[in-house]
Design an enzyme around this catalytic site. Structure first.
Site: not given
Length: 388
Positions: A134, A295
């Site tokens: 993030d 990810r």
């Protein structure tokens, strides 16, 4: 002198989090010959349950093989310790004689370190090493894991844009990002030119309005003959409520131990599909939820990301004798360097994407935002010959 280190991984895995484990382990073995480095299995839960592996028993070759592997080799957790849980973790750390506990993770993991530090009463060092796709840790220019994930997102949106040049329509790709829009913004990093997608970028830092969304898509269709949209899963309305929260019945909403609403999945995607079906009847449209795909994507592990993640672990060990803290990746104008910052400056806080990274009157990246992304996510191809 530190004799026993405990290392754990927390939160979502990344493509390079194991680099940090290896960096810390090898640096500890170099600086403190004969020391013991224990890896806690599944984060603080492993410490509580007494489940460890002895990382210092592994060879450098074995550690480097682990380092080059995506996901969290030790296993992770999202447990948030309360007072009783903290007592059990402290008991587990004391039972193995820990002098320093290095916890690798993001906002919630840094918060856990602060909670444990306050509960410990001293005598042990609590170090936080950064990790999050993030890219939302305070005091950091960027975080380990972001570059690799960002390259996956950038490449995916470049490919999608080429697809929709061939068969025009509307495409919405929903990307991870609860409170910060950096990873979604990465969708624009490899755009070929002004005509390229994503034509619209929606991030949590700017309120989402359905009517504005429809107007934006219509305008893009008129201008480009297609519309490619990058949207954060954490987009919210003007009241700060995520679209998932407003669209999914309360009894069906899921939250983790930190109270975070589950945003990934198909709920938001289905809601956007309904909006497109209602307002663009007959238009070719597709909505994809990227979910976990960026990810720990083994195909887009960045050498820069891996190197910085390794160094963050090594720096954490070198900083242990300075006391509790958080390792931060900071940009000095020429290169990225590790610095030790106060744990409370990071713990439980969120770094948002600057408003100046977006155009003031458009849901698109500004030159400043693109410059930041281009510094971190240089194209893997020659823009003048992108298809060779």
């Amino acid at each position: 002198m530190a004799e026993t280190f405990v290392i754990a991984q927390g939160g979502g895995p990344t493509a390079v989090i194991n680099q940090t484990v290896a960096g810390a382990t090898l640096e500890a073995m170099k600086l403190y010959p004969g020391c013991r480095v224990l890896g806690a299995l599944h984060g603080v839960r492993g410490i509580r349950d007494g489940r460890f592996v002895t990382l210092s028993d592994l060879s450098e070759t074995e550690l480097l093989r682990i380092a080059g592997t995506p996901s969290a080799a030790l296993g992770s957790t999202r447990d948030k310790p309360d007072a009783d849980y903290c007592e059990e973790i402290m008991k587990g750390l004391k039972e193995v004689g820990a002098d320093a506990f290095i916890n690798i993770g993001g906002n919630d993991t840094s918060g856990t370190q602060a909670i444990l530090r306050d509960a410990s009463g001293g005598g042990m060092t609590f170090m936080h090493a950064p990790k999050t796709i993030d890219n939302d840790l305070m005091e950091n220019d960027h975080t380990p894991g972001f570059i690799s994930a960002g390259e996956m997102v950038a490449g995916a949106f470049l490919s999608i844009d080429l697809d929709f040049r061939a068969l025009p329509g509307v495409y919405v790709g929903i990307v991870m990002g609860r409170h910060a829009g950096f990873l979604t913004a990465a969708a624009a990093a490899w755009a070929l030119d002004e005509e390229s997608g994503p034509h619209l970028v929606y991030v949590p830092e700017r309120a989402f309005e359905r009517s504005r969304f429809i107007e934006d898509v219509k305008a893009a269709l008129v201008r480009h003959g297609r519309c490619v949209v990058a949207m954060s899963e954490g987009v919210a309305d003007a009241d700060g409520r995520s679209l998932v929260e407003t669209l999914v019945p309360a009894e069906m909403q899921e939250r983790d131990a930190h109270g975070n609403l589950k945003l990934s999945g198909s709920d938001l995607g289905q809601a956007i599909e309904r909006i497109l079906a209602e307002d663009f009847a007959g238009q070719r449209a597709r909505v994809d939820t990227f979910g976990y795909l960026p990810r720990g994507n083994i195909a887009t592990i960045s050498e820069t990301d891996a190197r910085e993640a390794f160094e963050a672990g090594a720096f954490a060990v070198r900083s242990v004798e300075k006391g509790d803290g958080s390792v931060a990746l900071q940009f000095d104008g020429e290169r990225t360097v590790c610095r030790l910052v106060d744990l409370d400056a990071v713990a439980g806080k969120t770094r948002h994407m600057p408003e100046t990274y977006l155009k003031p009157d458009e849901n698109r990246l500004s030159d400043e935002g693109l410059a930041y992304l281009h510094r971190l996510l240089p194209r893997r191809y020659d823009p003048a010959r992108p298809f060779v």
